[in-house]
Design an enzyme around this catalytic site. Structure first.
Site, PDB file in Angstrom:
ATOM      1  N   TYR A 117      16.681  37.438  45.533  1.00  0.00           N
ATOM      2  CA  TYR A 117      16.000  36.480  44.667  1.00  0.00           C
ATOM      3  C   TYR A 117      14.727  36.791  44.339  1.00  0.00           C
ATOM      4  O   TYR A 117      14.044  37.012  43.343  1.00  0.00           O
ATOM      5  CB  TYR A 117      16.375  35.140  44.948  1.00  0.00           C
ATOM      6  N   PRO A 130      22.648  30.125  37.334  1.00  0.00           N
ATOM      7  CA  PRO A 130      23.626  29.950  36.686  1.00  0.00           C
ATOM      8  C   PRO A 130      23.482  28.484  35.902  1.00  0.00           C
ATOM      9  O   PRO A 130      22.690  27.804  36.197  1.00  0.00           O
ATOM     10  CB  PRO A 130      24.728  29.418  37.923  1.00  0.00           C
ATOM     11  N   HIS A 353      18.496  29.828  41.642  1.00  0.00           N
ATOM     12  CA  HIS A 353      19.598  30.219  42.693  1.00  0.00           C
ATOM     13  C   HIS A 353      18.744  30.410  43.978  1.00  0.00           C
ATOM     14  O   HIS A 353      19.634  30.288  44.990  1.00  0.00           O
ATOM     15  CB  HIS A 353      20.390  31.647  42.043  1.00  0.00           C
ATOM     16  N   LYS A 436      53.939  31.051  46.758  1.00  0.00           N
ATOM     17  CA  LYS A 436      53.446  31.327  48.008  1.00  0.00           C
ATOM     18  C   LYS A 436      52.329  32.323  48.337  1.00  0.00           C
ATOM     19  O   LYS A 436      52.125  33.256  48.925  1.00  0.00           O
ATOM     20  CB  LYS A 436      54.399  31.575  48.990  1.00  0.00           C
ATOM     21  N   SER A 438      47.918  32.882  47.487  1.00  0.00           N
ATOM     22  CA  SER A 438      46.728  32.392  47.193  1.00  0.00           C
ATOM     23  C   SER A 438      46.439  32.373  45.713  1.00  0.00           C
ATOM     24  O   SER A 438      46.231  33.501  45.130  1.00  0.00           O
ATOM     25  CB  SER A 438      45.598  33.267  48.027  1.00  0.00           C
ATOM     26  N   PRO A 439      45.995  31.130  45.281  1.00  0.00           N
ATOM     27  CA  PRO A 439      45.540  30.914  43.851  1.00  0.00           C
ATOM     28  C   PRO A 439      44.202  31.942  43.510  1.00  0.00           C
ATOM     29  O   PRO A 439      44.141  32.711  42.624  1.00  0.00           O
ATOM     30  CB  PRO A 439      45.160  29.756  43.609  1.00  0.00           C
ATOM     31  N   ASP A 440      43.138  32.054  44.393  1.00  0.00           N
ATOM     32  CA  ASP A 440      42.055  32.692  44.195  1.00  0.00           C
ATOM     33  C   ASP A 440      42.350  34.213  44.104  1.00  0.00           C
ATOM     34  O   ASP A 440      42.187  35.070  43.216  1.00  0.00           O
ATOM     35  CB  ASP A 440      41.016  32.457  45.109  1.00  0.00           C
ATOM     36  N   SER A 466      31.873  32.751  50.538  1.00  0.00           N
ATOM     37  CA  SER A 466      30.754  31.877  51.548  1.00  0.00           C
ATOM     38  C   SER A 466      30.589  32.372  53.016  1.00  0.00           C
ATOM     39  O   SER A 466      31.685  32.901  53.618  1.00  0.00           O
ATOM     40  CB  SER A 466      31.323  30.329  51.616  1.00  0.00           C
ATOM     41  N   THR A 475      26.051  34.348  51.571  1.00  0.00           N
ATOM     42  CA  THR A 475      27.262  34.803  50.923  1.00  0.00           C
ATOM     43  C   THR A 475      27.464  36.333  51.309  1.00  0.00           C
ATOM     44  O   THR A 475      26.430  36.992  51.770  1.00  0.00           O
ATOM     45  CB  THR A 475      27.314  34.779  49.206  1.00  0.00           C
ATOM     46  N   SER A 564      33.011  34.879  40.380  1.00  0.00           N
ATOM     47  CA  SER A 564      32.760  33.810  41.380  1.00  0.00           C
ATOM     48  C   SER A 564      33.528  32.769  41.179  1.00  0.00           C
ATOM     49  O   SER A 564      33.767  32.045  40.097  1.00  0.00           O
ATOM     50  CB  SER A 564      31.339  33.455  41.375  1.00  0.00           C
TER      51      SER A 564
HETATM   52  N1  COA Z   1      50.497  29.690  49.517  1.00  0.00           N
HETATM   53  C1  COA Z   1      50.608  28.442  48.938  1.00  0.00           C
HETATM   54  N2  COA Z   1      49.190  27.992  48.937  1.00  0.00           N
HETATM   55  C2  COA Z   1      48.193  28.739  49.326  1.00  0.00           C
HETATM   56  C3  COA Z   1      48.333  30.107  49.857  1.00  0.00           C
HETATM   57  C4  COA Z   1      49.870  30.673  49.953  1.00  0.00           C
HETATM   58  N3  COA Z   1      49.872  31.658  50.210  1.00  0.00           N
HETATM   59  N4  COA Z   1      47.103  30.492  50.025  1.00  0.00           N
HETATM   60  C5  COA Z   1      46.315  29.644  49.673  1.00  0.00           C
HETATM   61  N5  COA Z   1      46.651  28.358  49.459  1.00  0.00           N
HETATM   62  C6  COA Z   1      46.227  27.243  49.038  1.00  0.00           C
HETATM   63  C7  COA Z   1      45.165  26.782  49.909  1.00  0.00           C
HETATM   64  O1  COA Z   1      45.823  26.142  50.923  1.00  0.00           O
HETATM   65  C8  COA Z   1      44.255  26.042  48.976  1.00  0.00           C
HETATM   66  O2  COA Z   1      44.876  24.492  48.998  1.00  0.00           O
HETATM   67  P1  COA Z   1      43.939  23.261  48.532  1.00  0.00           P
HETATM   68  O3  COA Z   1      44.154  23.548  46.871  1.00  0.00           O
HETATM   69  O4  COA Z   1      44.862  22.275  48.924  1.00  0.00           O
HETATM   70  O5  COA Z   1      42.564  23.564  49.072  1.00  0.00           O
HETATM   71  C9  COA Z   1      44.240  26.565  47.643  1.00  0.00           C
HETATM   72  O6  COA Z   1      45.756  27.270  47.711  1.00  0.00           O
HETATM   73  C10 COA Z   1      43.175  27.442  47.213  1.00  0.00           C
HETATM   74  O7  COA Z   1      43.112  28.534  48.404  1.00  0.00           O
HETATM   75  P2  COA Z   1      42.619  30.093  47.701  1.00  0.00           P
HETATM   76  O8  COA Z   1      42.731  30.391  46.223  1.00  0.00           O
HETATM   77  O9  COA Z   1      43.366  30.974  48.860  1.00  0.00           O
HETATM   78  O10 COA Z   1      41.134  30.043  47.671  1.00  0.00           O
HETATM   79  P3  COA Z   1      40.276  29.343  48.691  1.00  0.00           P
HETATM   80  O11 COA Z   1      39.894  28.027  48.327  1.00  0.00           O
HETATM   81  O12 COA Z   1      40.396  29.633  50.005  1.00  0.00           O
HETATM   82  O13 COA Z   1      38.819  29.972  48.144  1.00  0.00           O
HETATM   83  C11 COA Z   1      37.079  31.696  48.170  1.00  0.00           C
HETATM   84  C12 COA Z   1      38.536  31.409  48.389  1.00  0.00           C
HETATM   85  C13 COA Z   1      36.694  33.069  48.440  1.00  0.00           C
HETATM   86  C14 COA Z   1      36.375  31.164  46.746  1.00  0.00           C
HETATM   87  C15 COA Z   1      36.256  30.753  49.204  1.00  0.00           C
HETATM   88  O14 COA Z   1      36.768  31.214  50.485  1.00  0.00           O
HETATM   89  C16 COA Z   1      34.894  31.003  49.243  1.00  0.00           C
HETATM   90  O15 COA Z   1      34.057  31.756  49.689  1.00  0.00           O
HETATM   91  N6  COA Z   1      34.107  29.860  48.364  1.00  0.00           N
HETATM   92  C17 COA Z   1      32.823  29.811  48.106  1.00  0.00           C
HETATM   93  C18 COA Z   1      32.513  30.674  46.949  1.00  0.00           C
HETATM   94  C19 COA Z   1      31.125  30.527  46.702  1.00  0.00           C
HETATM   95  O16 COA Z   1      30.345  30.084  47.203  1.00  0.00           O
HETATM   96  N7  COA Z   1      30.713  30.603  45.415  1.00  0.00           N
HETATM   97  C20 COA Z   1      29.791  30.333  44.750  1.00  0.00           C
HETATM   98  C21 COA Z   1      28.791  31.224  44.857  1.00  0.00           C
HETATM   99  S1  COA Z   1      27.096  30.710  44.155  1.00  0.00           S
HETATM  100  C1  HC5 Z   2      27.289  26.695  39.325  1.00  0.00           C
HETATM  101  C2  HC5 Z   2      28.054  27.868  39.652  1.00  0.00           C
HETATM  102  C3  HC5 Z   2      27.286  28.970  40.386  1.00  0.00           C
HETATM  103  C4  HC5 Z   2      27.985  30.194  40.806  1.00  0.00           C
HETATM  104  C5  HC5 Z   2      26.850  31.081  41.366  1.00  0.00           C
HETATM  105  C6  HC5 Z   2      26.886  32.488  41.965  1.00  0.00           C
HETATM  106  O1  HC5 Z   2      28.372  32.579  42.157  1.00  0.00           O
HETATM  107  O2  HC5 Z   2      26.327  33.062  42.265  1.00  0.00           O
HETATM  108  C7  HC5 Z   2      26.732  34.427  43.075  1.00  0.00           C
HETATM  109  C8  HC5 Z   2      25.615  34.288  44.509  1.00  0.00           C
HETATM  110  C9  HC5 Z   2      26.332  35.046  45.435  1.00  0.00           C
HETATM  111  O3  HC5 Z   2      25.390  35.233  46.530  1.00  0.00           O
HETATM  112  O4  HC5 Z   2      27.228  35.630  45.381  1.00  0.00           O
HETATM  113  C10 HC5 Z   2      26.027  35.599  42.369  1.00  0.00           C
HETATM  114  N1  HC5 Z   2      26.566  35.997  41.125  1.00  0.00           N
HETATM  115  C11 HC5 Z   2      26.626  35.052  40.172  1.00  0.00           C
HETATM  116  C12 HC5 Z   2      26.229  37.353  40.921  1.00  0.00           C
HETATM  117  C13 HC5 Z   2      28.158  36.193  41.386  1.00  0.00           C
END
Ligand code: COA
Ligand code: HC5
Length: 637
Positions: A117, A130, A353, A436, A438-440, A466, A475, A564
């Site tokens: 940053y 953002p 940020h 079954k 992970s949505p992400d 995170s 991160t 993200s």
């Molecule tokens: N079967 C059924 N359900 C599942 C599953 C599976 N195999 N795997 C995961 N799920 C469920 C989880 O239990 C969770 O349930 P909920 O909706 O009741 O909470 C949901 O699905 C979401 O899980 P998932 O999609 O695996 O992702 P997550 O919520 O663990 O997120 C990240 C993953 C990477 C986004 C998270 O770990 C993270 O780091 N988040 C921060 C990101 C961040 O900081 N972003 C901004 C930066 S500025």
């Molecule tokens: C309001 C939503 C903000 C999301 C911002 C974000 O994800 O920033 C990332 C931070 C990091 O350290 O991963 C950087 N990125 C935008 C480049 C993905």
């Protein structure tokens, strides 16, 4: 075709900082006001580990496989062998990092904030800060705008009470408590431009914390006290009166939009800033903005667009304001938190940020939205309030020239940014969960498929993970372009492959992504460790090892997909710009039954198109679901 000049490439290739000065940001909150509860929670958190050197080197090679050529990989393997040899430079740097980990609260955070940053010199607008769009609010005139802004301010002050009392509920990820420090960094703070490096100041920790916010309307700034003399926050009714007074005394946009200066390249703004604050009035006005708890931007109109483009226009309004003719001058982009309230019900925020990640900002906004939905209270008799103070600026011909330059630069950037918001209505987290998965991970694999279908290749992909399980954690990177994802996307449209095999490859790709996520959030990913080793070399004043100078490293950091996940309770759309000139920024908010996506790219790059990628992601998600539905579980491999 493109020079390597992206944000994250810069992060990787940035000039070593040398001696790192202590930074406000990542120091633990330690003012006299903040005491027991917060500190004892923080103390209980684990420290960020330094991963084993060999593990990172092996995982780095695995991560390179889908994105570099065979000869590049061979060369990097040779460099890594040399780097890791017993008694070699790798071991020395690793030991240095381990020492640093023993002597600091978090061996990474201070470096990360500097490199990602404060040393990053492209404008914060689009390139770093953002935007966040709230669901459209139900008003369409000035009175509605003022009323909503008043409620919003009251809602933020309500949340601030929880910060001040240290009563924000501790958050959890995967059952583990998270570091809460970022909540103490977002209010009363501001970025300060420098000629080579910026800084951040946080006034919440001063002995007399600020009592005012700044409001900007028609490019004019006002200082508004938001606490009564007895220390109670102003009510929404009181705030309404004050905002009305502000609007009545700034009916015309006939002043120089001094805020547009904050959209400049950081070196340019750093120089202008020195000139700007030479004048005493200007210095006082700037200081009032910097010290304020947050900023509220009461926006003018935005350009007319067809109804189906309203959401994308709202994202643009939050990300950059639309250019100098619209609302880009109605901002102070250095301010950590700016709430934006349009005249037509379009509302949201933009945030700088450096002090925090998205989730704490989103938690604050979720609280505020809930607060604004509460029914209006019965108005009571009000004691007269002091007039909000207008912040004046004396604009010299030189500053006028800088403002004109900033306008031009902002307009070029606004023209260049292509933004497409889509609401994927067909399903949300529910479908992957039912299978079954992970949505992400499912969404990330769909993104890989979408990109591969457009370009017939995989690209270095960044997803934010995170590190808040650790004290002062920020991160790390989830590298979504895994070998398993590459195998899946290559097979998906291959007519010679059976569905059963495709489903098997999909499951493997989704599992691989989830596995990488789990290691990233537990501090065992590779990117911040590699950055740390490089920074340590700079710290020890030894030449940068060759592994950090080869093409593989540059390719690994050239993130054509920068993504993200930012979940929220409120149905928000979050957005950010691409981090390379030929890349995409993809921010998504998965709800149970639908997913909000904001996809950005640059118009100057002929190879990218935000709408095309958004459309490809929709198709990829639908096709993946169809494949799962058409392949009965028993027939799966
Ligand atoms: N079967 C059924 N359900 C599942 C599953 C599976 N195999 N795997 C995961 N799920 C469920 C989880 O239990 C969770 O349930 P909920 O909706 O009741 O909470 C949901 O699905 C979401 O899980 P998932 O999609 O695996 O992702 P997550 O919520 O663990 O997120 C990240 C993953 C990477 C986004 C998270 O770990 C993270 O780091 N988040 C921060 C990101 C961040 O900081 N972003 C901004 C930066 S500025
Ligand atoms: C309001 C939503 C903000 C999301 C911002 C974000 O994800 O920033 C990332 C931070 C990091 O350290 O991963 C950087 N990125 C935008 C480049 C993905």
């Amino acid at each position: 075709m493109w020079g390597i000049c992206s944000r994250m490439v810069k992060v990787g290739m940035a000039k070593p900082c040398g001696v790192v000065k202590p930074c406000y940001l990542v120091k633990p909150v330690s003012s006299s006001r903040i005491t027991g509860r917060y500190l004892s929670h923080q103390k209980g958190l684990p420290s960020l580990p330094v991963p084993p050197l060999q593990q990172t080197c092996e995982r780095y090679i695995t991560a390179l496989e889908p994105i570099v050529e065979v000869d590049e990989l061979t060369h990097t393997k040779e460099l890594l062998d040399d780097f890791q040899k017993p008694g070699g430079v790798g071991e020395r740097l690793q030991r240095g990092l381990e020492r640093r980990a023993c002597n600091t609260e978090n061996w990474l955070s201070e470096w990360w904030v500097q490199v990602a940053y404060l040393d990053y010199r492209l404008p914060v607008v689009v390139h770093s800060s953002p935007g966040l769009v709230l669901p459209c609010m139900h008003f369409s005139d000035k009175q509605g705008q003022i009323r909503f802004a008043a409620k919003l301010i009251a809602g933020v002050l309500d949340f601030k009470t929880m910060i001040d009392n240290e009563t924000i509920p501790v958050e959890y990820l995967g059952g583990k408590p998270l570091c809460m420090n970022q909540y103490y960094e977002v209010l009363s703070s501001c970025r300060i431009p420098g000629v080579k490096r910026d800084a951040v100041v946080n006034h919440a920790k001063s002995s007399r914390p600020p009592q005012h916010i700044t409001v900007v309307h028609n490019f004019q700034f006002f200082m508004l006290d938001v606490y009564n003399s007895d220390g109670t926050p102003l009510t929404a009714d009181q705030l309404c009166v004050q905002l009305d007074r502000i609007c009545s005394s700034s009916l015309q946009a006939n002043t120089e939009p001094v805020g547009i200066l904050t959209t400049q390249h950081r070196d340019a703004w750093g120089k202008t800033y020195i000139n700007l604050i030479k004048d005493r009035t200007n210095k006082e006005s700037v200081s009032a903005i910097q010290r304020s708890i947050f900023t509220v931007c009461l926006d003018g109109p935005m350009p007319q667009v067809p109804t189906n483009a309203h959401r994308s226009r709202a994202a643009v309004q939050m990300l950059h304001g639309g250019g100098s003719l619209w609302n880009s001058g109605n901002r102070w982009f250095d301010k950590t938190l700016q709430f934006i309230v349009g005249e037509d019900g379009t509302c949201g925020a933009n945030y700088e940020h450096a002090p925090a990640e998205g989730p704490p900002i989103v938690a604050l906004i979720d609280h505020v939205v809930e607060y604004t939905r509460k029914p209006d209270t019965v108005p009571t008799a009000m004691a007269p309030l002091p007039m909000p103070k207008k912040l004046h600026f004396n604009i010299t011909p030189e500053l006028k020239k800088d403002i004109e330059e900033a306008k031009k630069g902002m307009n070029v950037l606004a023209e260049d940014l292509d933004m497409r918001v889509i609401v994927f209505e067909h399903f949300g987290k529910n479908v992957p969960k039912a299978h079954k998965m992970s949505p992400d991970a499912f969404i990330q694999v769909a993104l890989q498929l979408a990109y591969y279908r457009m370009y017939q290749q995989c690209c270095a992909t960044y997803e934010s993970a995170s590190l808040r399980m650790f004290r002062l954690g920020r991160t790390d990177t989830i590298r979504s372009a895994s070998g398993a994802a590459a195998a899946f996307v290559k097979a998906f449209d291959d007519p010679n492959k059976q569905n059963t095999e495709k489903v098997d490859l999909m499951e493997k790709a989704v599992k691989a992504h989830k596995a990488y996520t789990n290691l990233a959030i537990s501090g065992q990913a590779i990117d911040r460790h590699l950055l740390g080793l490089k920074m340590q070399a700079a710290e020890e004043k030894i030449s940068i090892p060759k592994v950090f100078k080869d093409t593989s490293f540059a390719k690994a950091l050239h993130y054509r997909l920068s993504t993200s996940q930012v979940p929220s309770k409120t149905d928000c759309v979050m957005c950010f710009g691409p981090v390379v000139p030929d890349g995409y920024g993809v921010c998504y908010n998965p709800m149970n039954q639908h997913i909000n996506f904001a996809v950005s790219s640059f118009n100057t790059c002929k190879e990218t198109n935000a709408a095309d990628l958004a459309h490809a992601v929709e198709n990829a998600l639908l096709d993946m679901r169809t494949l799962l539905e058409q392949t009965p579980p028993r027939a799966k491999l």
